[in-house]
Design a protein around this motif. Sequence first.
Motif, mmCIF file in Angstrom:
data_model
loop_
_atom_site.group_PDB
_atom_site.id
_atom_site.type_symbol
_atom_site.label_atom_id
_atom_site.label_comp_id
_atom_site.label_asym_id
_atom_site.label_seq_id
_atom_site.Cartn_x
_atom_site.Cartn_y
_atom_site.Cartn_z
ATOM 1 N N LEU A 1 19.949 29.670 -42.867
ATOM 2 C CA LEU A 1 20.239 31.101 -42.951
ATOM 3 C C LEU A 1 19.896 31.864 -41.667
ATOM 4 O O LEU A 1 20.645 32.772 -41.284
ATOM 5 N N PRO A 2 18.797 31.556 -40.969
ATOM 6 C CA PRO A 2 18.549 32.273 -39.706
ATOM 7 C C PRO A 2 19.686 32.090 -38.701
ATOM 8 O O PRO A 2 20.074 33.047 -38.015
ATOM 9 N N ARG A 3 20.238 30.881 -38.609
ATOM 10 C CA ARG A 3 21.341 30.658 -37.675
ATOM 11 C C ARG A 3 22.599 31.382 -38.146
ATOM 12 O O ARG A 3 23.374 31.891 -37.330
ATOM 13 N N ALA A 4 22.821 31.423 -39.457
ATOM 14 C CA ALA A 4 23.969 32.157 -39.981
ATOM 15 C C ALA A 4 23.853 33.638 -39.636
ATOM 16 O O ALA A 4 24.833 34.277 -39.218
ATOM 17 N N MET A 5 22.651 34.184 -39.782
ATOM 18 C CA MET A 5 22.456 35.606 -39.468
ATOM 19 C C MET A 5 22.622 35.869 -37.978
ATOM 20 O O MET A 5 23.178 36.901 -37.570
ATOM 21 N N ASP A 6 22.152 34.959 -37.145
ATOM 22 C CA ASP A 6 22.339 35.113 -35.696
ATOM 23 C C ASP A 6 23.824 35.186 -35.348
ATOM 24 O O ASP A 6 24.245 36.013 -34.531
ATOM 25 N N ALA A 7 24.618 34.300 -35.968
ATOM 26 C CA ALA A 7 26.058 34.289 -35.696
ATOM 27 C C ALA A 7 26.705 35.599 -36.142
ATOM 28 O O ALA A 7 27.554 36.158 -35.433
ATOM 29 N N LEU A 8 26.313 36.098 -37.306
ATOM 30 C CA LEU A 8 26.879 37.354 -37.792
ATOM 31 C C LEU A 8 26.494 38.526 -36.887
ATOM 32 O O LEU A 8 27.302 39.422 -36.633
ATOM 33 N N ARG A 9 25.266 38.523 -36.408
ATOM 34 C CA ARG A 9 24.851 39.597 -35.501
ATOM 35 C C ARG A 9 25.649 39.552 -34.201
ATOM 36 O O ARG A 9 25.992 40.611 -33.631
ATOM 37 N N GLU A 10 25.944 38.356 -33.710
ATOM 38 C CA GLU A 10 26.772 38.244 -32.503
ATOM 39 C C GLU A 10 28.171 38.810 -32.740
ATOM 40 O O GLU A 10 28.753 39.454 -31.859
ATOM 41 N N ILE A 11 28.726 38.560 -33.928
ATOM 42 C CA ILE A 11 30.042 39.116 -34.253
ATOM 43 C C ILE A 11 29.995 40.644 -34.210
ATOM 44 O O ILE A 11 30.873 41.299 -33.648
ATOM 45 N N ILE A 12 28.941 41.209 -34.799
ATOM 46 C CA ILE A 12 28.838 42.660 -34.884
ATOM 47 C C ILE A 12 28.643 43.274 -33.496
ATOM 48 O O ILE A 12 29.180 44.353 -33.205
ATOM 49 N N VAL A 13 27.918 42.598 -32.620
ATOM 50 C CA VAL A 13 27.776 43.095 -31.251
ATOM 51 C C VAL A 13 29.138 43.140 -30.558
ATOM 52 O O VAL A 13 29.477 44.113 -29.877
ATOM 53 N N ALA A 14 29.931 42.093 -30.741
ATOM 54 C CA ALA A 14 31.235 42.012 -30.073
ATOM 55 C C ALA A 14 32.294 42.862 -30.773
ATOM 56 O O ALA A 14 33.220 43.360 -30.124
ATOM 57 N N ASP A 15 32.164 43.025 -32.081
ATOM 58 C CA ASP A 15 33.173 43.732 -32.880
ATOM 59 C C ASP A 15 32.461 44.579 -33.927
ATOM 60 O O ASP A 15 32.366 44.202 -35.089
ATOM 61 N N PRO A 16 31.947 45.748 -33.534
ATOM 62 C CA PRO A 16 31.137 46.562 -34.442
ATOM 63 C C PRO A 16 31.855 46.990 -35.715
ATOM 64 O O PRO A 16 31.198 47.319 -36.707
ATOM 65 N N ALA A 17 33.191 46.981 -35.717
ATOM 66 C CA ALA A 17 33.947 47.402 -36.889
ATOM 67 C C ALA A 17 34.257 46.246 -37.844
ATOM 68 O O ALA A 17 34.991 46.439 -38.819
ATOM 69 N N ASN A 18 33.704 45.073 -37.596
ATOM 70 C CA ASN A 18 33.980 43.912 -38.450
ATOM 71 C C ASN A 18 33.184 44.037 -39.750
ATOM 72 O O ASN A 18 32.022 43.638 -39.828
ATOM 73 N N GLU A 19 33.825 44.593 -40.768
ATOM 74 C CA GLU A 19 33.116 44.876 -42.018
ATOM 75 C C GLU A 19 32.723 43.602 -42.752
ATOM 76 O O GLU A 19 31.696 43.556 -43.424
ATOM 77 N N LEU B 1 39.199 33.705 -30.450
ATOM 78 C CA LEU B 1 38.678 32.364 -30.688
ATOM 79 C C LEU B 1 37.160 32.384 -30.814
ATOM 80 O O LEU B 1 36.569 31.732 -31.685
ATOM 81 N N TYR B 2 36.512 33.143 -29.938
ATOM 82 C CA TYR B 2 35.052 33.285 -29.967
ATOM 83 C C TYR B 2 34.586 33.864 -31.297
ATOM 84 O O TYR B 2 33.669 33.322 -31.940
ATOM 85 N N LEU B 3 35.233 34.939 -31.756
ATOM 86 C CA LEU B 3 34.816 35.579 -33.005
ATOM 87 C C LEU B 3 35.108 34.694 -34.212
ATOM 88 O O LEU B 3 34.301 34.629 -35.152
ATOM 89 N N SER B 4 36.251 34.018 -34.207
ATOM 90 C CA SER B 4 36.574 33.153 -35.345
ATOM 91 C C SER B 4 35.618 31.973 -35.428
ATOM 92 O O SER B 4 35.247 31.537 -36.528
ATOM 93 N N LEU B 5 35.191 31.458 -34.267
ATOM 94 C CA LEU B 5 34.228 30.359 -34.279
ATOM 95 C C LEU B 5 32.871 30.832 -34.800
ATOM 96 O O LEU B 5 32.215 30.133 -35.580
ATOM 97 N N LEU B 6 32.448 32.009 -34.389
ATOM 98 C CA LEU B 6 31.201 32.563 -34.910
ATOM 99 C C LEU B 6 31.277 32.736 -36.422
ATOM 100 O O LEU B 6 30.331 32.388 -37.148
ATOM 101 N N ALA B 7 32.383 33.289 -36.920
ATOM 102 C CA ALA B 7 32.525 33.503 -38.362
ATOM 103 C C ALA B 7 32.531 32.174 -39.119
ATOM 104 O O ALA B 7 31.900 32.041 -40.177
#
Length: 391
Positions: free
Chosen positions: A189-207, A171-177
């Motif tokens: 765009l800065p907020r969009a990039m922040d959200a994407l970086r949070e996804i990558i921290v939590a799920d490094p394999a999220n291509e 749920l956390y990752l889907s909300l970030l995406a």
Amino acid sequence: MPSDQRSGRSETLRIYLLGEFRMELGSRAVDESSWRLRKARSLVKILALTPERRLHREQMIELLWPGMDAAAGLRGLNQALHAARRALLGVYDSGMDPNDVIRHHHQVLSLLPLGPLWIDVEAFESRAIEASHTGDSRLFDEAMDLYHDDLLTEDQYEDWVADRRMALNGLYLSLLAEFANRFEARGELPRAMDALREIIVADPANEDAHASLMKLYALTGRRQHAIQQYHQLRDMLAREFELDPAPTTVELHQYIVEGRFPAVEPAVDFEEPSAQAESELEPDSAFFGRDADLEALKSAVADGLAGHGRIVMLSGEAGIGKTTLAETVARLVERSQTTAVYWGRCYQDEGAPAYWPWVQIMRAYLNGHNDDTLRSALGRQASDIAQVLPE
């Protein structure tokens, strides 16, 4: 101090399950040393995570002592229950009946605080679902503040928490995406990039997240950051999975290296695209060879507008641009100013209401129309819709 406040009857019991477990009653925390048994802590955690905070004792025994015979399991449960009550009573009035906090009645265990109860998991789920429904960035921020770590990090190897931890993380990752896409669409765009970086921290394999972040870096003039992001993804996939990035991600990287991306954002009415807009949707834009898919979607929309409904399924590898393609077509439709677009987003794990994507769509439709319009549009189907959307 009034007796009700001294006993805890007017104060909120707060249970924190995201990250490290802790409990507070008003300004008083349950002392860590008061938990004499680990199973006592687990018993309270399980009740806090269970719908309506109640569970049959046999289910509790099976979760805490799987495979143990009934008599031994019941003895263990009684010991854990006694220890849990003692720990909780440390912040309540010492003269209170222990059953007023954790009740064991008719073989059912219940968590029954004397005053209001607040659980961070429930607060997070509520705000996340409402943020997804409304698109309200304030609710998104509140949900993110609540989810500061995964569920019960001290219980990494407990089977009884694994499924719920995975569902909450999903749920956390889907909300970030979702909000990365929303922020991008709003030009934040800065907020969009922040959200994407949070996804990558939590799920490094999220291509998908890596590719989207590469695009946004390039769109904001940070070409070198985009290239470095690709290298990070490529090295991680090779190291952890012995895989290469998807062909579309490789192609995106090549376009960025060659200076062929970004292209200008399309700005055109859906009905009659201009020559400029057509050129902006060529393969050297964000779609990389998906012009045929774009035309197919536009044709399906045109059929729908002519009264011939269509269902279109977009599928493909991670990072191929499915979301970007759908959102671009939606923007073109909206700019025609003749048709409304409503979004429903799925949540792949447990926890979402039944028919959740359709509930989101119907709520958005209801909020945008007055009662007379709704009565005319829904007709005899109104009672059927009310079963999944009571409001």
